[in-house]
Design an enzyme around this catalytic site. Sequence first.
Site, PDB file in Angstrom:
ATOM      1  CB  CYS A  90       1.311 -11.419 -21.656  1.00  0.00           C
ATOM      2  SG  CYS A  90       1.418 -12.335 -20.110  1.00  0.00           S
ATOM      3  CG  ASP A 146       1.176  -2.971   8.154  1.00  0.00           C
ATOM      4  OD1 ASP A 146       1.789  -1.920   8.462  1.00  0.00           O
ATOM      5  OD2 ASP A 146       1.754  -4.011   7.822  1.00  0.00           O
ATOM      6  N   GLY A 183       1.851  -4.062  13.840  1.00  0.00           N
ATOM      7  CA  GLY A 183       1.760  -5.153  14.808  1.00  0.00           C
ATOM      8  C   GLY A 183       2.208  -6.495  14.247  1.00  0.00           C
ATOM      9  CG  PHE A 184       1.511  -9.620  10.481  1.00  0.00           C
ATOM     10  CD1 PHE A 184       0.894 -10.773  10.942  1.00  0.00           C
ATOM     11  CD2 PHE A 184       2.377  -9.706   9.407  1.00  0.00           C
ATOM     12  CE1 PHE A 184       1.144 -11.999  10.328  1.00  0.00           C
ATOM     13  CE2 PHE A 184       2.637 -10.926   8.794  1.00  0.00           C
ATOM     14  CZ  PHE A 184       2.016 -12.064   9.251  1.00  0.00           C
ATOM     15  CB  CYS A 203       0.737  -7.488 -18.321  1.00  0.00           C
ATOM     16  SG  CYS A 203       1.912  -8.846 -18.451  1.00  0.00           S
ATOM     17  CB  CYS A 212      -2.122 -11.588 -19.711  1.00  0.00           C
ATOM     18  SG  CYS A 212      -1.521 -10.314 -18.601  1.00  0.00           S
TER      19      CYS A 212
HETATM   20 ZN   LIG Z   1       0.707 -10.807 -18.468  1.00  0.00          ZN
END
Ligand SMILES: [Zn+2]
Length: 366
Positions: free
Chosen positions: A308, A91, A94-95, A305, A303
């Site tokens: 999980c 970015d 600025g923000f 991942c 899921c």
């Molecule tokens: Zn997961």
Amino acid sequence: MSIRFEVVARDGAARRGRLVTAHGEVETPVFMPVGTAATVKAMTSEGVAATGARIVLGNTYHLMLRPGAERIRALGGLHRFMNWPHAILTDSGGFQVMSLAARRTIAEAGVTFRSHLDGSLYELTAERSIEIQRQLGADITMALDECTPYPAPYEAVASSMELSMRWAERSRRAFVERRGHGIFGIVQGGVHPDLRRRSAEWVTQIGFDGYAVGGLAIGEGQETTFAVLDATVPALPEDRPRYLMGVGKPADLVGAVARGIDMFDCVLPTRSGRTAQAFTRRGVVNLRNAQHTDDPAPLDPECRCPACTGYSRAYLHHLSRAGEILGAMLLTTHNLQYYADLMSAMRVAIEAGTFAEFAATFGRAA
Ligand SMILES: [Zn+2]
């Protein structure tokens, strides 16, 4: 040759695209995890990549203060510094200057401010922002803009937008063309459709490699965000990527993709991962709740991942209650996987021509 973008499929206003950068290809629509201080919080770079992410966002404001853009450049650039071989969008700073810095003064040249870390004085002009992003080695550089406070009177929003457009012109001129690197302009104009259209036309006339919609998701509500997109997106070029900055919740992403947005970033999945909030296919789960104490089931059975497939809700609950670092790591991993899977499902639906169905089903489940 800057970055390339091709739209490979369309379904209504939704687009399925591919962005080609100096650090690989990015399939769109895409969600970019936020790597604020050269780290996606609580994640290794390998862990971020394992979720399928091929682009992350870096924050100019944080990196210019600490450890400093010159230092990162001397150490081989941000990719090498944080061991992230894929694409990086930075970015403009600025923000965060507006939201974090102390005693900031906005003038035609740029913003002067004091660091929130040690009070030292900095000046961020359009030219300096572009130079810092070059030192970091960003694949995608963002033009400097002023994020207008919300709410604000119409005249204030208009003059802030016009200042952002003059900074956009200077940012574009300061950008040094390099193969596989590009610069995006940012549409401002608050919640006013006429200002948004004027800004979109102005920024398109300057000519950028991609176009962002900024200044949203700061309290205006989803209905207003979507109304602004309805006024803005049709005024942007068809053949360039469109990036909705700082958005958002899963339902916001689906609604924005339906309106033709290709790229997103937000701290929500990573921040939520550190506060025991998990996004799942059946809604948001708070793992601090006592109902999970004895639950052997996975967080989200669909899921794949590590959180999980390897652990129970009871274990994740225990980690969050005990304040264990691993709790933040596992839940951040899961949330980024959820966002990556959501984007992937949208890409599949657009290619299959079933995006409207997907969005309707998603709306009912949420
Ligand atoms: Zn997961």
